[in-house]
Design an enzyme around this catalytic site. Structure first.
Site, PDB file in Angstrom:
ATOM      1  N   HIS A   1       0.821  -1.220   0.000  1.00  0.00           N
ATOM      2  CA  HIS A   1       0.000   0.000   0.000  1.00  0.00           C
ATOM      3  C   HIS A   1       0.852   1.266   0.000  1.00  0.00           C
ATOM      4  O   HIS A   1       0.367   2.331   0.376  1.00  0.00           O
ATOM      5  CB  HIS A   1      -0.943   0.003   1.208  1.00  0.00           C
ATOM      6  CG  HIS A   1      -1.964  -1.086   1.156  1.00  0.00           C
ATOM      7  ND1 HIS A   1      -2.671  -1.501   2.260  1.00  0.00           N
ATOM      8  CD2 HIS A   1      -2.377  -1.864   0.127  1.00  0.00           C
ATOM      9  CE1 HIS A   1      -3.489  -2.485   1.909  1.00  0.00           C
ATOM     10  NE2 HIS A   1      -3.334  -2.724   0.613  1.00  0.00           N
TER      11      HIS A   1
ATOM     12  N   THR B   1      -3.194  -8.281  11.102  1.00  0.00           N
ATOM     13  CA  THR B   1      -4.088  -7.738  10.079  1.00  0.00           C
ATOM     14  C   THR B   1      -5.492  -8.299  10.264  1.00  0.00           C
ATOM     15  O   THR B   1      -5.672  -9.471  10.563  1.00  0.00           O
ATOM     16  CB  THR B   1      -3.584  -8.015   8.642  1.00  0.00           C
ATOM     17  OG1 THR B   1      -4.490  -7.395   7.708  1.00  0.00           O
ATOM     18  CG2 THR B   1      -3.482  -9.496   8.329  1.00  0.00           C
TER      19      THR B   1
END
Ligand code: BV8
Length: 250
Positions: free
Chosen positions: A127, A195
């Site tokens: 990202h 996550t």
């Protein structure tokens, strides 16, 4: 199988330990939870970032086009926070792990740069990175090591620079996406640390690893969408679990 990490003790099943010790290729998929103990806020959960801020306004291209100043104020705030953060024992353990396996990669959704600061070498930033900004007009990429001063920052061509991060609705960088899928397909073991596994395509990586015959070991303070697919799911804080887990293996 879920095991909890109580009072610093972890029951690691022998079969799992032996498969990890025999692994030639390994990878670690990380999310914001791996940086939580470094003081970097996570996104979801009770006091997560998205419970305070609207992702449509701050983490989409449309939001940036509408109000680049506001988006840069938010990223500047995060740069200031992240500049004060230090890698924690989870980042450091992951850096140690790299030296143990023939082939190893960190696949991170985080933009904080803490894996690199902990000494990890092969890092795939899915990202982007909060310390990079880029110009969509002429392709200029600028890396900084301190929070942006002038808001919004301008490119020498006059256009407004944007954070070099992946917003919702944007494709991941092609090379990163390709490398991450290849790593997932060839991992004898993938550790999935901190996550919530809700953001795609990153969240598909543990499933790719599993479907390719890899062992999946999750470390999270709570069960997630991929816990059911994990061979082992350790419930605990990454900064405490990772050093103990690695000690049982290395
Ligand atoms: C894409 C920017 C193709 C960087 C982020 C509608 C329109 C457009 C797209 C979509 C749509 N619907 C669905 C999509 C796809 C979307 C998606 O998956 N949405 C989800 C929410 C449903 N994905 C995308 O848009 C991606 N691109 O698909 O392109 C496309 C194109 C057009 C249209 C469709 C598809 C791009 C996704 C990237 C978004 N960028 N941020 C930044 O500013 O940081 S999102 C944000 O989420 C961060 O990147 C973050 O890394 C990522 C994942 O979150 P986590 O890291 O997992 O963090 P979270 O807080 O969720 O979880 C933390 C976990 O840690 C928790 O489980 C917690 O229990 C645990 N934990 C906490 N403390 C600890 C701990 N664990 C261990 N120890 C601790 N101490």
């Amino acid at each position: 199988m879920a095991v909890s990490f109580e009072r610093g003790r972890l029951e690691l099943p022998v079969s799992i330990r032996e498969r990890i010790q025999a692994a030639k290729t390994a990878s670690v998929l990380t999310g914001s939870g791996v940086s939580a103990e470094s003081g970097v806020p996570t996104f979801r959960g009770a006091d997560g970032v998205w419970s305070k801020y609207d992702w449509r306004v701050l983490a989409t291209r449309e939001g940036f086009r509408k109000d680049p100043r506001l988006v840069w104020e938010w990223y500047q705030l995060r740069q200031i926070e992240i500049a004060k953060a230090k890698p924690n024992a989870a980042h450091e353990t992951i850096a140690d792990m790299e030296r143990h396996f023939g082939s190893f990669a960190v696949l991170t959704q985080n933009i904080d740069g803490l894996h690199a600061r902990a000494g990890s070498k092969r890092i795939v930033e899915l990202h982007g990175n909060i310390w990079r900004m880029r110009c969509e007009r002429d392709g200029t990429v600028i890396t900084t090591d301190e929070p942006v001063k002038k808001i919004p920052p301008l490119c020498q061509c006059g256009a407004i620079l944007r954070p070099d991060v992946v917003w919702f609705g944007e494709q991941l960088p092609e090379t990163a996406a390709k490398e991450a899928s290849e790593v997932a397909r060839t991992s004898d073991v993938m550790f999935v640390v901190g996550t919530s596994a809700v953001v795609y395509p990153a969240a598909a990586l543990p499933i790719i690893a599993k479907n390719s015959g890899g062992l999946v070991v999750e470390v999270n303070t709570e069960p997630t969408d991929i816990s059911a697919h994990a061979d082992l799911s350790v419930i605990g804080r990454a900064g405490e679990v990772m050093p103990v887990l690695w000690q049982l293996i290395a």
